[in-house]
Design an enzyme around this catalytic site. Structure first.
Site, PDB file in Angstrom:
ATOM      1  N   LYS A 146       0.857  -1.188   0.000  1.00 55.54           N
ATOM      2  CA  LYS A 146       0.000   0.000   0.000  1.00 55.54           C
ATOM      3  C   LYS A 146       0.889   1.232   0.000  1.00 55.54           C
ATOM      4  O   LYS A 146       1.172   1.836   1.036  1.00 55.54           O
ATOM      5  CB  LYS A 146      -0.928  -0.008   1.211  1.00 55.54           C
ATOM      6  CG  LYS A 146      -2.101   0.970   1.040  1.00 55.54           C
ATOM      7  CD  LYS A 146      -2.986   0.536  -0.107  1.00 55.54           C
ATOM      8  CE  LYS A 146      -4.150   1.488  -0.317  1.00 55.54           C
ATOM      9  NZ  LYS A 146      -4.950   1.125  -1.489  1.00 55.54           N
ATOM     10  N   SER A 340      -8.412  -0.424  -5.191  1.00 55.09           N
ATOM     11  CA  SER A 340      -8.639  -0.004  -3.810  1.00 55.09           C
ATOM     12  C   SER A 340     -10.128   0.304  -3.624  1.00 55.09           C
ATOM     13  O   SER A 340     -10.961  -0.585  -3.734  1.00 55.09           O
ATOM     14  CB  SER A 340      -7.750   1.190  -3.467  1.00 55.09           C
ATOM     15  OG  SER A 340      -7.419   1.174  -2.105  1.00 55.09           O
TER      16      SER A 340
END
Length: 540
Positions: A146, A340
């Protein structure tokens, strides 16, 4: 067809064919993906259309959308009609699209800018250090991919981020090279050699010799050639019709009382109301609800082109998708990005289509809270004092760091949100939770790789998604209804909340692909709360 602008998912049906440049209006050909694809499909059977003339230099969209347009052109060729391309300079993306043509021509001193693909991230660490600003980062410990938060505390990519970027680039670049190889009969090895040497950029004769193009000529010579091919005498001009013009007069592709609703979800996901370039949790939920409650709409296709954003808004939207899927088929068509938060809102649909070059996954979350104490105290000479009624009344203050307890609570919330995300994907995609965690951790996947791990169901564009939705709804004939309803351009110009949108549009038209740097800085102001956001930027 000229495509040298940022191509939206759909045309603004109320813009009358004009675009605001900042000081005046000018005639535009800024058709959206919906009209571009439908125009190509209509042109194949329209007796008034003899062929397609691609006049390309650059293309204002990413490789997944280019691939959808290219696939539509490839299907068009089956009609026996011609596709001819011309440019003074072909960008890499423009050449990729042009390579599907029957014939490719270029200005005698022109350039084919084939150089491979790269991914670039902007890092703010040294800027924040100079300003004495601390960005407090909260993310699950195992979310090593991430990378949206890395710019705040690193000055280069982490090993994990570099790895995922390289895998993605290779997947997309290999697809592009293979497609060019098939269309032009050029070995992939030669394409890579030319990219390494920048040969095509400086040696147009080499491009001709190696079959990258079919001829070097001036534009007037090409026009004369097209006139000759169409048996027109020299006094009769070519009748050229642009995308936005053709969209108004093309034969109807769809007809029927029953409808398939297309819901457009384009841009970063934010709380509240969105606009044509952002997805508002509240506004998109209304659009999905309107499609669900419309009795004539028998199935819904949600077109997702989003790198993600607010986790809360993503869940608000996903809930509406879930409710809609209980009443009628809901099919997702992923565009350039559905990562996402973009994947979050897609997860509760019945079926997911993605292009091979779609960027998806990025299952992960993070939170950021800036601490401006050093900046305020030491740079500006400002100090603060306070009184408070409760132990944590100062929670969220930007003028001092989070307390250990506040940081602990934030960490707990972010970790739980990530667990909610992987649990959601596990349940909706029928995958083991431990497996979802292993392919999650914020990692971005191409559509080609995502189908192998179960994140998408089928490779294909929006046309395939519409056909599948019709089949699931048992429709033989149907028309299309788009959501949300578009505002009249002149009315929206008068709204103060639209001024930022039009300013951004003007800047994008002026800056071209350099707008990435402006957008990177914008993200500094758009990361309030827990975020499910993909930060990658590829350029080609």
């Amino acid at each position: 067809m000229t495509l040298d602008y940022e191509i939206p998912e759909r045309s603004n049906s109320n813009d009358l064919g004009f675009i605001f440049t900042g000081s005046s209006f000018k005639v535009s050909d800024n058709a959206g993906m919906n009209d571009i694809i439908n125009n190509i499909k209509s042109a194949a059977t329209d007796s008034n259309i003899s062929g397609i003339f691609l006049e390309l230099s650059t293309i204002g969209t990413s490789s997944a959308n280019i691939e959808e347009i290219r696939n539509a052109l490839s299907e068009f060729k089956k009609s026996g009609k011609f596709i001819v391309s011309y440019a003074e300079t072909y960008s890499q993306s423009a050449y990729y699209l042009a390579s599907v043509s029957d014939e490719i021509y270029m200005f005698p001193d022109g350039i084919i800018d084939i150089h491979g693909m790269a991914s670039q991230n902007m890092f703010y660490k040294h800027l924040l250090d100079k300003l004495d600003i601390e960005m407090q980062i909260i993310r699950p410990e195992n979310n090593k991919f991430k990378s949206a938060v890395e710019p705040y505390f690193l000055d280069k990519m982490s090993d994990a981020n570099r790895e995922q970027n390289m895998v993605l680039l290779e997947s997309i670049w290999n697809k592009i090279c293979n497609d060019i190889s098939v269309s032009r009969g050029i070995d992939v090895e030669l394409i890579n050699q030319m990219a390494d040497d920048l040969t095509l950029m400086f040696e147009p004769e080499t491009a001709l010799k190696n079959n990258f193009i079919d001829g070097l000529m001036y534009r007037d010579e090409l026009i004369a050639k097209l006139q000759q091919n169409l048996n027109l005498d020299n006094n009769k001009k070519l009748n050229l019709i642009k995308n936005t013009q053709y969209a108004k007069v093309r034969p109807e592709l769809y007809s029927g009382e029953d409808k398939i609703g297309i819901v457009y979800a384009e841009g970063q996901i934010i709380d509240g109301e969105g606009d044509d370039t952002t997805i508002g949790g509240e506004s998109l939920s209304k659009a999905i609800r309107a499609a669900r409650n419309d009795k004539k709409v028998k199935a819904i296709v949600m077109r997702v082109n989003s790198p993600g954003g607010s986790a809360m808004a993503s869940e608000v939207i996903r809930r509406e998708v879930e409710l809609a899927a209980k009443e009628k088929p809901v099919i997702v068509s992923m565009g350039n990005y559905a990562a996402s938060g973009g994947y979050w809102i897609s997860s509760s649909s019945d079926y997911i289509f993605a292009d091979p070059n779609t960027l998806t996954g990025s299952i992960g979350v993070f939170g950021t809270v800036p601490n401006l104490k050093g900046f305020m105290n030491d740079k500006l000479g400002l100090t603060f004092d306070e009184v408070k009624t409760n132990e944590n009344s100062d929670f969220g203050s930007l003028t001092k760091p989070l307390s250990p307890y506040q940081l602990k609570m934030m960490q707990k919330h972010v970790t739980e949100t990530y667990d909610d995300f992987i649990t959601l994907v596990s349940e909706t995609r029928n995958l083991r939770k431990t497996f979802v965690d292993s392919i999650g951790q914020g990692r971005v996947w191409s559509g080609s790789d995502a189908i192998k791990i179960g994140l998408v169901d089928e490779l294909g564009g929006i046309e395939q998604a519409i056909a599948f939705a019709a089949e699931k709804a048992g429709l033989e004939s149907y028309s299309i209804k788009e959501f949300p309803k578009q505002e009249d351009m002149f009315e929206s110009l008068l709204k103060t909340e639209k001024q930022e949108y039009y300013t951004k549009t003007i800047l994008k038209n002026k800056l071209g692909d350099k707008v990435q740097y402006l957008e990177a800085l914008e993200r500094l102001n758009q990361t309030e709360g827990v975020q499910a956001l993909m930060p990658l930027y590829f350029y080609n």
